[in-house]
Motif scaffolding. Structure first.
Motif, PDB file in Angstrom:
ATOM      1  N   PRO A   6       0.836  -1.194   0.000  1.00  0.00           N
ATOM      2  CA  PRO A   6       0.000   0.000   0.000  1.00  0.00           C
ATOM      3  C   PRO A   6       0.881   1.259   0.000  1.00  0.00           C
ATOM      4  O   PRO A   6       2.021   1.224   0.471  1.00  0.00           O
ATOM      5  CB  PRO A   6      -0.789  -0.089   1.309  1.00  0.00           C
ATOM      6  N   GLU A   7       0.349   2.351  -0.491  1.00  0.00           N
ATOM      7  CA  GLU A   7       1.100   3.605  -0.613  1.00  0.00           C
ATOM      8  C   GLU A   7       1.711   4.037   0.724  1.00  0.00           C
ATOM      9  O   GLU A   7       2.848   4.514   0.771  1.00  0.00           O
ATOM     10  CB  GLU A   7       0.210   4.712  -1.180  1.00  0.00           C
ATOM     11  N   ALA A   8       0.979   3.882   1.814  1.00  0.00           N
ATOM     12  CA  ALA A   8       1.488   4.289   3.126  1.00  0.00           C
ATOM     13  C   ALA A   8       2.742   3.500   3.500  1.00  0.00           C
ATOM     14  O   ALA A   8       3.689   4.055   4.071  1.00  0.00           O
ATOM     15  CB  ALA A   8       0.412   4.117   4.193  1.00  0.00           C
ATOM     16  N   GLU A   9       2.768   2.216   3.183  1.00  0.00           N
ATOM     17  CA  GLU A   9       3.949   1.394   3.490  1.00  0.00           C
ATOM     18  C   GLU A   9       5.122   1.753   2.592  1.00  0.00           C
ATOM     19  O   GLU A   9       6.275   1.740   3.026  1.00  0.00           O
ATOM     20  CB  GLU A   9       3.616  -0.091   3.367  1.00  0.00           C
ATOM     21  N   ILE A  10       4.839   2.080   1.348  1.00  0.00           N
ATOM     22  CA  ILE A  10       5.900   2.510   0.427  1.00  0.00           C
ATOM     23  C   ILE A  10       6.511   3.813   0.933  1.00  0.00           C
ATOM     24  O   ILE A  10       7.730   3.974   0.945  1.00  0.00           O
ATOM     25  CB  ILE A  10       5.358   2.667  -1.011  1.00  0.00           C
ATOM     26  N   THR A  11       5.660   4.725   1.386  1.00  0.00           N
ATOM     27  CA  THR A  11       6.149   5.995   1.926  1.00  0.00           C
ATOM     28  C   THR A  11       7.025   5.754   3.148  1.00  0.00           C
ATOM     29  O   THR A  11       8.094   6.352   3.294  1.00  0.00           O
ATOM     30  CB  THR A  11       4.964   6.920   2.277  1.00  0.00           C
ATOM     31  N   GLN A  12       6.581   4.872   4.031  1.00  0.00           N
ATOM     32  CA  GLN A  12       7.351   4.554   5.230  1.00  0.00           C
ATOM     33  C   GLN A  12       8.687   3.901   4.856  1.00  0.00           C
ATOM     34  O   GLN A  12       9.730   4.246   5.410  1.00  0.00           O
ATOM     35  CB  GLN A  12       6.540   3.642   6.142  1.00  0.00           C
ATOM     36  N   LEU A  13       8.671   2.973   3.921  1.00  0.00           N
ATOM     37  CA  LEU A  13       9.886   2.316   3.454  1.00  0.00           C
ATOM     38  C   LEU A  13      10.857   3.342   2.874  1.00  0.00           C
ATOM     39  O   LEU A  13      12.049   3.331   3.189  1.00  0.00           O
ATOM     40  CB  LEU A  13       9.534   1.260   2.403  1.00  0.00           C
TER      41      LEU A  13
END
Length: 160
Positions: A6-13
């Motif tokens: 999900p976009e939120a996890e990509i941002t966190q990564l």
């Protein structure tokens, strides 16, 4: 594999695992050099800590700017700002550094010192570094050179 995240996890990564050195430093003008270096850790952990400050001071020392830790970006030269940006990129000990002309604003000696720091970080922290440069002298010191011509790969060769 990030394709299914999900976009939120990509941002966190992206925020925790990738250090960015932009061609134009993008320092926050209201904050000191020290605070700019600490910013990725503050964002990742929510509040500054003594450990973050110690790490940021060590990184500023490594790029030759410990004496300028409390200066704001507007009080620093372009090359000094670039070195703050490099220290900031290393702050979270990322697994990957993406660097766009990281030594472009630096004199030859300082550029050599910064490249040596990136090499040391690469070796000691097992961090991959992808460096975009027009400087053939810098490129020749990398493990691999991928040369682009008109947006296409022209060469992909190891240098060793």
């Amino acid at each position: 594999n990030t394709a299914t995240l999900p976009e939120a996890e990509i941002t966190q990564l992206r925020g925790r695992s990738i250090g960015f050195v932009f061609q134009f430093h993008h320092l926050l003008p209201a904050f000191s050099a020290l605070e700019n270096v600490m910013m990725p850790a503050i964002i990742a952990h929510g509040a500054p800590s003594d450990a973050m400050e110690a790490t940021a001071l060590q990184l500023l020392d490594a790029v030759g700017l410990k004496a300028h830790a409390y200066k704001k970006p507007g009080e620093l030269s372009g090359g000094q700002q670039q070195r703050v940006a490099i220290a900031r990129a290393l702050a979270l000990k990322p697994r990957l550094i993406l660097a766009d002309e990281p030594t472009g604003n630096l004199d030859t000696r300082t550029a050599d010192d910064i490249f040596a720091l990136l090499r040391e970080f690469n070796r000691d922290s097992h961090c991959a570094c992808l460096i975009v440069t027009h400087d053939p002298r810098l490129a020749a010191r990398c493990d691999r050179i991928v040369r682009l011509v008109d947006g296409r790969i022209a060469d992909d060769l190891p240098t060793r």
